[in-house]
Scaffold this motif. Structure first.
Motif: not given
Length: 456
Positions: A416-437
């Motif tokens: 399974i390929v999980g959600g996108l790591d949002l911290a790459r562009w939005y570090p303020e969201l933290g290392e657990s923030a992910a975008l799922w589709c």
């Protein structure tokens, strides 16, 4: 080779052309013991996608051939994917490739000579028409390279229309779209000011937006659904922009959302990525961008437009009506240096929309909405929390119970390929923030497996 079905009339015509009375007569030279004398053991009333899945199971040796075992076998050996962020997996009807690979389309060049390019020109015209119906705009061009360059061209178009020089860009616009915009405008004297987002809703911060718009602001650029998957309040943003004389540009990265989300009719310019409409996710392209706008901005639109006319005999025909690129006119008069459009890829979009139709597109969007709702509930059971309260379509941001890197590593072990790591562009969201589709191709079994992987 793809299987191309033939109607009884097609078969009759082919047999007549080769001078054979029947199908049996055509194959009578093959010994009887080697001829199939019964129907293939394929259950009836399967959809096209289900049939393709069954044949993939055969091809991958994933089952012995028993009907019950085949029905339970996985469709393919591909990993399940929950990535979105501007590139979306949707089902592509087989007829798309069958038609775009016809020589008349596949080998045709720029349709400068309408007398020998009516098929290509008509396809472009139909493309423009359907894009206008979807976006609520009055005119659309015959396509751009992709959504990112389309957004950049829309900003430069707004500068020409208004005579102003600045742009205000929501931070919720796709980060890579913003990078392309910077590349296109950095040497043209078009400063772009970014504004943040509401931490509760995930929408653009309206107060910050209002404060950022100045007398020299040509346009406001937002994306809806935005990079967090949240649907923006386009009417509210339009009111803020128009009150200060700026144009509103709405970028749309997930075109299928238009099957159920209200068209951004309050916008002045719409920049659309049409990849979801029958274009495969192909290592980043080629994709299909679009610009649509109000008719009064026609002369500043980049690219080219196809128009309907009549020939000398009064018959309906199609021609290139507007070509304001620098290959056609003096460079200083050109609206863009874009070399061409994406005619073949736009044709895929046209065929997709014709196949689905108005009701089919709505049902497709409803499926995406339902799958995303199920996935969201599954992830919440696994300990994830939705990050924003704003409405969403088929993707959304969540805070996972542990870091995105840890979760995705565990999921890879389950194919399974999980959600996108949002911290790459939005570090303020933290290392657990992910975008799922989730799209219509995401199965319940895949979502249940993802839930199990996230919870561990």
């Amino acid at each position: 080779m793809r299987y191309l079905p033939k109607s009884p009339a097609d078969r009759t015509e082919m047999l007549e052309a080769i001078g054979v009375a029947s199908i049996d007569a055509l194959f009578e030279t093959i010994p009887a013991e080697y001829r199939l004398s019964e129907d293939l053991k394929i259950p009836r009333q399967h959809s096209e996608s289900e049939i393709l899945d069954r044949f993939r199971a055969f091809a991958g040796n994933l089952a012995s051939g028993d009907a019950a075992e085949l029905a339970a076998a996985p469709a393919t050996k591909l990993f399940a994917s929950f990535l979105g962020a501007g590139a979306y997996r949707h089902y592509r009807p087989v007829v798309i490739d069958s038609l775009v690979q016809r020589g008349e389309f596949l080998t045709s060049y720029t349709p400068y000579q309408p007398e020998i390019a009516q098929g290509t020109l008509q396809a472009m015209f139909e493309f423009q028409t359907m894009i206008c119906e979807l976006t609520g705009m009055e005119i659309a061009n015959a396509s751009m390279y992709d959504g990112s360059t389309g957004a950049a061209e829309a900003v430069m178009m707004a500068v020409r229309v208004t005579g102003r020089s600045g742009a205000v860009v929501a931070k919720t616009v796709h980060p890579e779209y913003r990078e392309v915009l910077h590349t296109a405008t950095q040497h043209q004297g078009i400063p772009a000011t970014e504004v943040g987002y509401d931490k509760a809703t995930g929408r653009v911060d309206l107060a910050a937006l209002d404060a950022a718009i100045g007398e020299d602001t040509a346009c406001v650029l937002i994306q809806s659904p935005n990079f967090f998957g949240t649907i923006e309040d386009v009417a509210a943003v339009a009111a803020v922009a128009h009150a200060k004389g700026a144009l509103l540009i709405v970028s749309i990265a997930e075109a299928v959302s238009l099957g159920i989300v209200k068209a951004p009719v309050e916008a002045d310019i719409v920049s659309l990525e049409a990849q979801s409409f029958g274009v495969a996710v192909g290592y980043g392209g080629p994709y299909c961008g679009v610009i649509a706008c109000k008719e009064k901005f026609l002369r500043q639109m980049p690219g080219r437009l196809v128009g309907e006319t009549k020939d000398k005999n009064g018959k309906r025909g199609f021609v290139l009506t507007l070509s304001t690129r620098e290959q056609h006119i003096r460079r200083e008069k050109a609206t863009s240096n874009i070399c061409t459009n994406q005619a073949l890829v736009a044709l895929m979009t046209t065929i997709f929309l014709v196949v689905y139709g108005k009701q089919g597109l709505r049902e497709l969007a409803e499926q995406n909405l339902a799958k995303a709702a199920y996935l969201k509930a599954a992830l919440e059971k696994a300990g994830a929390k939705k990050m924003f309260s704003g409405p969403s379509f088929n993707e959304f941001a969540v805070s996972l119970p542990r870091s995105v890197a840890d979760v995705n590593t565990a999921l890879l072990g389950k194919q399974i390929v999980g959600g996108l790591d949002l911290a790459r562009w939005y570090p303020e969201l933290g290392e657990s923030a992910a975008l799922w589709c989730a799209t219509e191709l995401t199965t319940k079994a895949q979502m249940d497996a993802a839930e199990e992987g996230v919870s561990r």
